[in-house]
Write a protein that holds these residues in place. Structure first.
Motif, PDB file in Angstrom:
ATOM      1  N   ILE A 121       0.845  -1.186   0.000  1.00  0.00           N
ATOM      2  CA  ILE A 121       0.000   0.000   0.000  1.00  0.00           C
ATOM      3  C   ILE A 121       0.888   1.245   0.000  1.00  0.00           C
ATOM      4  N   PRO A 122       0.719   2.164  -0.949  1.00  0.00           N
ATOM      5  CA  PRO A 122       1.538   3.369  -0.930  1.00  0.00           C
ATOM      6  C   PRO A 122       1.109   4.324   0.190  1.00  0.00           C
ATOM      7  N   PRO A 123       2.043   4.743   1.036  1.00  0.00           N
ATOM      8  CA  PRO A 123       1.720   5.791   2.003  1.00  0.00           C
ATOM      9  C   PRO A 123       1.848   7.157   1.331  1.00  0.00           C
ATOM     10  N   VAL A 124       1.217   8.155   1.913  1.00  0.00           N
ATOM     11  CA  VAL A 124       1.383   9.550   1.486  1.00  0.00           C
ATOM     12  C   VAL A 124       1.610  10.369   2.747  1.00  0.00           C
ATOM     13  N   LEU A 125       2.741  11.064   2.805  1.00  0.00           N
ATOM     14  CA  LEU A 125       3.096  11.870   3.973  1.00  0.00           C
ATOM     15  C   LEU A 125       3.058  13.336   3.595  1.00  0.00           C
ATOM     16  N   LYS A 126       2.352  14.137   4.391  1.00  0.00           N
ATOM     17  CA  LYS A 126       2.223  15.567   4.112  1.00  0.00           C
ATOM     18  C   LYS A 126       2.600  16.409   5.328  1.00  0.00           C
ATOM     19  N   TRP A 127       3.179  17.591   5.010  1.00  0.00           N
ATOM     20  CA  TRP A 127       3.476  18.631   6.007  1.00  0.00           C
ATOM     21  C   TRP A 127       4.443  18.139   7.080  1.00  0.00           C
ATOM     22  N   PHE A 128       5.361  17.295   6.656  1.00  0.00           N
ATOM     23  CA  PHE A 128       6.444  16.832   7.510  1.00  0.00           C
ATOM     24  C   PHE A 128       7.737  17.158   6.779  1.00  0.00           C
ATOM     25  N   PRO A 129       8.763  17.676   7.475  1.00  0.00           N
ATOM     26  CA  PRO A 129       9.981  18.100   6.771  1.00  0.00           C
ATOM     27  C   PRO A 129      10.558  16.984   5.898  1.00  0.00           C
ATOM     28  N   ARG A 130      10.705  17.266   4.634  1.00  0.00           N
ATOM     29  CA  ARG A 130      11.154  16.257   3.677  1.00  0.00           C
ATOM     30  C   ARG A 130      12.570  15.782   3.970  1.00  0.00           C
ATOM     31  N   CYS A 131      13.399  16.663   4.525  1.00  0.00           N
ATOM     32  CA  CYS A 131      14.787  16.284   4.773  1.00  0.00           C
ATOM     33  C   CYS A 131      14.925  15.282   5.908  1.00  0.00           C
ATOM     34  N   LEU A 132      13.849  15.018   6.647  1.00  0.00           N
ATOM     35  CA  LEU A 132      13.880  14.021   7.712  1.00  0.00           C
ATOM     36  C   LEU A 132      13.337  12.667   7.249  1.00  0.00           C
ATOM     37  N   VAL A 133      13.000  12.570   5.979  1.00  0.00           N
ATOM     38  CA  VAL A 133      12.454  11.333   5.421  1.00  0.00           C
ATOM     39  C   VAL A 133      13.599  10.544   4.781  1.00  0.00           C
ATOM     40  N   PRO A 134      13.745   9.251   5.098  1.00  0.00           N
ATOM     41  CA  PRO A 134      14.800   8.451   4.473  1.00  0.00           C
ATOM     42  C   PRO A 134      14.681   8.464   2.951  1.00  0.00           C
ATOM     43  N   PRO A 135      15.807   8.378   2.235  1.00  0.00           N
ATOM     44  CA  PRO A 135      15.776   8.481   0.769  1.00  0.00           C
ATOM     45  C   PRO A 135      14.811   7.525   0.094  1.00  0.00           C
ATOM     46  N   ASP A 136      14.703   6.282   0.594  1.00  0.00           N
ATOM     47  CA  ASP A 136      13.824   5.322  -0.082  1.00  0.00           C
ATOM     48  C   ASP A 136      12.347   5.634   0.118  1.00  0.00           C
ATOM     49  N   LEU A 137      12.032   6.505   1.082  1.00  0.00           N
ATOM     50  CA  LEU A 137      10.634   6.871   1.324  1.00  0.00           C
ATOM     51  C   LEU A 137      10.262   8.219   0.700  1.00  0.00           C
ATOM     52  N   LEU A 138      11.229   8.908   0.111  1.00  0.00           N
ATOM     53  CA  LEU A 138      10.954  10.222  -0.466  1.00  0.00           C
ATOM     54  C   LEU A 138       9.872  10.207  -1.547  1.00  0.00           C
ATOM     55  N   PRO A 139       9.761   9.169  -2.377  1.00  0.00           N
ATOM     56  CA  PRO A 139       8.690   9.190  -3.383  1.00  0.00           C
ATOM     57  C   PRO A 139       7.289   9.264  -2.775  1.00  0.00           C
ATOM     58  N   TYR A 140       7.164   8.995  -1.484  1.00  0.00           N
ATOM     59  CA  TYR A 140       5.844   8.973  -0.832  1.00  0.00           C
ATOM     60  C   TYR A 140       5.585  10.235  -0.013  1.00  0.00           C
ATOM     61  N   HIS A 141       6.494  11.190  -0.093  1.00  0.00           N
ATOM     62  CA  HIS A 141       6.291  12.497   0.549  1.00  0.00           C
ATOM     63  C   HIS A 141       5.696  13.432  -0.491  1.00  0.00           C
ATOM     64  N   ASP A 142       4.564  14.054  -0.167  1.00  0.00           N
ATOM     65  CA  ASP A 142       3.872  14.908  -1.142  1.00  0.00           C
ATOM     66  C   ASP A 142       3.126  16.011  -0.395  1.00  0.00           C
ATOM     67  N   ASP A 143       3.681  17.226  -0.439  1.00  0.00           N
ATOM     68  CA  ASP A 143       3.027  18.363   0.213  1.00  0.00           C
ATOM     69  C   ASP A 143       2.020  19.066  -0.695  1.00  0.00           C
ATOM     70  N   GLY A 144       1.828  18.567  -1.898  1.00  0.00           N
ATOM     71  CA  GLY A 144       0.930  19.232  -2.842  1.00  0.00           C
ATOM     72  C   GLY A 144      -0.515  19.200  -2.384  1.00  0.00           C
ATOM     73  N   GLN A 145      -1.235  20.270  -2.707  1.00  0.00           N
ATOM     74  CA  GLN A 145      -2.655  20.371  -2.385  1.00  0.00           C
ATOM     75  C   GLN A 145      -3.400  20.958  -3.573  1.00  0.00           C
ATOM     76  N   PRO A 146      -4.597  20.464  -3.863  1.00  0.00           N
ATOM     77  CA  PRO A 146      -5.394  21.071  -4.932  1.00  0.00           C
ATOM     78  C   PRO A 146      -5.951  22.420  -4.494  1.00  0.00           C
ATOM     79  N   GLN A 147      -6.452  23.164  -5.448  1.00  0.00           N
ATOM     80  CA  GLN A 147      -7.112  24.425  -5.144  1.00  0.00           C
ATOM     81  C   GLN A 147      -8.464  24.144  -4.491  1.00  0.00           C
TER      82      GLN A 147
END
Length: 439
Positions: free
Chosen positions: A237-263
């Protein structure tokens, strides 16, 4: 301190969930709810409900070939709890009438969706995605948050019906002090329902006074978040992490960090209390420049600091930045002002403007404390938020000749209570011999 390089080149084993930040729109209405979550970011507008986007207004936008709705691929309906509105199927059908819309999503607590017939009516109207708030791993933890007995079983029953109906289920868990140590356990509860993704959003402190009660220091939050993300991936299951500092996320989990928001379509007053975000390393961090990371909320910074010893900005070597011979995106332009961090630069300019009138953030005016200021898009006015005990006042300062003009924003009661404050602020502005323009 340098962070390890971004793992953009590596292909994740579990494909990330599609981002909904582009070609999507959130339409808001039904600002009421049958739960009472302790950290609700729209709690203030549930107490005095916003009307939201009326069905008539939404229909007019759908029929207008020049409106911003044209070309959308996804429409999401959110409140409050939109399933409390009898008009929800009508909104859904209108969304489906837009020729390019491929998905209609509702954001919900799913308690009403345990009614199979009701769920079927929404699916028949055109809903195909259900984004369900799920904040605890058992009845005790969930109901301490929702403040409604039986809600844990009701939410689970709703999600099971979604699964049985074959619709797309996405869950969202707010990362707050009450549940952050149980995130992996929450994944264990949700995983058998085969959600398309499990989203985890750091506490969004729109209601500023709640920060101390809910915001967890990122150093404490990091371990449970990583464990929960890995638990998701272990189950495909793909996780999605938002509003957490990206630099604290391990490199292999970076594809699942997404701060984007729709209008969003929502009343302008909602944004009066929108939290600001920033980072001390904004000027040198590639994730910031690529708009991949929001940093820390200003409310978090006031409580826990900038975390400068913990954050590890991802930098690009100077030789890479200076390359000019390759593709266009290999050449990175820099700006001393913008690279200093646009949010902090804006705050500094407003603070300097206020200082010309003897005013400052945290200072008092007629017994009220100035807590925030925001300028309008075209810099013709500033909105100031001031507080006194539990009371809140919003004043708008508009450009004027010879001095700026002050008006109280709000209903008749708000204007009456804040009128002495407006006069005191106006007096402070008038004492400046040469008032500077609004920054």
């Amino acid at each position: 301190m340098r962070a390890p390089p971004d793992a953009r080149a590596s292909k994740p084993r579990v494909p990330p969930a599609p981002s909904v930040a582009h070609d999507s729109l959130v339409v808001t209405f039904a600002f009421r709810c049958n739960l009472a979550c302790t950290f609700c970011m729209v709690e203030d507008v549930l107490e005095a409900p916003y009307p939201g986007v009326s069905l008539e207004r939404f229909e007019a936008l759908c029929r207008d070939p020049t409106s911003t709705l044209q070309g959308l691929r996804r429409v999401t309906f959110s409140g409050g709890e939109v399933t409390t509105s009898k008009l929800l199927p009508d909104y859904v059908r209108l969304a489906r009438s837009l020729p390019e819309v491929r998905h209609v999503r509702i954001q919900t607590n799913a308690t009403r969706l345990r009614d199979r017939a009701y769920l079927r009516s929404l699916l028949d109207a055109g809903v195909d995605e259900l984004f369900v708030s799920f904040h605890g791993h058992d009845a005790a933890s969930t109901e301490a948050i929702t403040r409604r007995p039986g809600s844990f079983d009701q939410i689970l029953a709703g999600m099971r019906e979604i699964r049985a109906a074959g619709a797309t289920l996405i869950t969202n868990t707010a990362l707050v002090r009450q549940n952050y140590q149980s995130l992996a356990a929450i994944v264990e509860v949700v995983a058998p329902l085969a959600p398309a993704s499990i989203e985890m959003w750091s506490f969004w402190p729109r209601i500023h006074e709640h920060t101390r009660e809910f915001a967890v220091p990122v150093a404490e939050l990091r371990g449970p978040v990583i464990a929960a993300m890995r638990a998701c991936l272990a189950r495909g299951i793909p996780p999605v992490l938002k509003w957490f500092p990206r630099c604290l996320v391990p490199p292999d989990l970076l594809p699942y960090h997404d701060d984007g928001q729709p209008q969003m379509l929502i009343e302008p007053e909602f944004w009066d209390r929108e939290p600001g975000y920033g980072c001390l390393y904004a000027g040198v961090c590639e994730d910031h420049h690529a708009q991949r990371c929001s940093g820390l909320s200003h409310a978090y910074v006031e409580l826990h600091g900038w975390e400068q010893d913990l954050l590890r900005p991802r930098r690009v070597e100077a030789s890479d930045r200076a390359r000019a011979g390759g593709a266009g995106d290999d050449f990175v332009l820099r700006n001393l002002v913008k690279d200093g961090g646009p949010k902090r630069t804006h705050t500094a300019r407003v603070a300097a403007w206020l200082d010309a009138f003897g005013l400052a953030f945290g200072g008092e005016v007629a017994g009220w404390t100035l807590v925030s200021a925001r300028r309008s898009r075209f810099r013709e006015s500033l909105r100031l938020e001031l507080r006194r005990s539990e009371r809140r006042a919003v004043l708008q300062i508009a450009a004027g000749d010879p001095t700026p003009k002050v008006v109280v924003v709000g209903d008749a009661r708000a204007r009456r209570e804040a009128e002495p404050l407006a006069r005191a602020l106006g007096d402070a502005l008038s004492r400046c011999a040469s008032p500077p323009p609004i920054p």
